[in-house]
Design a protein around this motif. Structure first.
Motif, PDB file in Angstrom:
ATOM      1  N   ASN A 134       0.601   7.727  -6.151  1.00  0.00           N
ATOM      2  CA  ASN A 134      -0.336   8.851  -6.090  1.00  0.00           C
ATOM      3  C   ASN A 134       0.371  10.173  -5.836  1.00  0.00           C
ATOM      4  OD1 ASN A 134      -3.498   8.159  -6.009  1.00  0.00           O
ATOM      5  ND2 ASN A 134      -2.337   6.390  -5.295  1.00  0.00           N
ATOM      6  N   ASP A 149       0.819  -1.212   0.000  1.00  0.00           N
ATOM      7  CA  ASP A 149       0.000   0.000   0.000  1.00  0.00           C
ATOM      8  C   ASP A 149       0.853   1.263   0.000  1.00  0.00           C
ATOM      9  OD1 ASP A 149      -2.308  -1.442  -0.083  1.00  0.00           O
ATOM     10  OD2 ASP A 149      -2.732  -1.306   2.077  1.00  0.00           O
ATOM     11  N   LYS A 185       0.623   4.449  -2.559  1.00  0.00           N
ATOM     12  CA  LYS A 185       0.546   5.853  -2.131  1.00  0.00           C
ATOM     13  C   LYS A 185       1.621   6.691  -2.806  1.00  0.00           C
ATOM     14  CE  LYS A 185      -1.696   5.131   2.343  1.00  0.00           C
ATOM     15  NZ  LYS A 185      -1.519   5.070   3.813  1.00  0.00           N
TER      16      LYS A 185
END
Length: 252
Positions: free
Chosen positions: A176, A169, A173
């Protein structure tokens, strides 16, 4: 003495800033006597004006601009976006009568003159597929690839993870926000899983091979990359290798 807000600037630059046309179109219109400043015709290239002076264009310029076409292509792998290179054909080669999508019902008749000054408004690398915009309209090109553009581009990206297991994860991130390319921080993106081996990317910038390099930075290998949307214009059902005209009602 002039302040920075009222310094003279080139008429063609001011016309482009106002969204009237591209700088190249502006120079063409000026040389044809189609541009007025405060009601007076200006026909000398390089003329400078103040930002608060009023610019109008003659009907001939507006009529010529309305004839300019914009074409949407679903580019296959193996074609380059712009000029031919390394033996590969440019995407414009696909813009022929025979290749027009049968379901394009716009009442526009194809003519070879539409290929003049038909240039890509953004790139799609040779290994990628999907929505590519070619346009004769300088306003659209500026809107899509100008320095201040904030138009979203959406991609479906099939990937494999080289480190075994699934992408952490924390690395999602980073995709992003938090990655750097060419010594500069990337703008925030929107990246999420579309399904177990495909990511959905939404970007507001387009550095060379950006998505592939972003993926490499977190251990992902791109297997396939397809652009499905630019602004509010979607690829939709346009078949690969086919093209259609952008309609007057479609806005990026």
């Amino acid at each position: 003495m002039n302040t920075p807000n009222n310094e003279p600037l080139r008429l063609s630059k001011r016309m482009s800033e106002l969204g009237l046309c591209s700088r190249r179109e502006a120079d063409e219109w000026i040389s044809r006597g189609w541009v007025r400043v405060d009601g007076k015709v200006v026909s000398e290239l390089g003329t400078k004006i103040l930002p608060d002076q009023h610019i109008t264009i003659e009907r001939q310029a507006a009529a010529e601009q309305s004839k300019r076409v914009t074409v949407l292509i679903n580019k296959p792998v193996g074609y380059v976006s712009g000029q031919a290179e390394d033996g590969y054909e440019p995407a414009i080669c696909m813009v022929t009568v025979e290749n027009r999508w049968e379901e394009d019902k716009l009442p526009i008749h194809f003519h070879p003159t539409q290929l003049r000054s038909l240039v890509p408004a953004g790139r799609l690398d040779i290994d990628s597929t999907g929505l590519l915009v070619l346009t004769q309209d300088g306003r659209i090109a500026k809107h899509l690839i100008g320095q201040d553009t904030s138009v979203e581009k959406e991609y479906l990206v099939r990937v494999s993870y080289s480190k075994g297991g699934t992408l952490p994860d924390a690395d999602l991130k980073r995709l992003n926000h938090g990655l750097w390319l060419d010594g500069k921080a990337l703008l925030p993106a929107k990246v999420r899983w579309q399904n177990e081996d495909q990511l959905n990317f939404i970007l507001k910038e387009g550095k060379k091979r950006q998505i592939r390099r972003m993926c490499e930075a977190v251990g992902l290998t791109v297997i396939g990359l397809k652009r499905v949307r630019i602004g509010r214009v979607k690829l939709g059902n346009l078949p690969e290798g086919k093209w259609r005209y952008l309609s007057e009602t479609e806005m990026f």
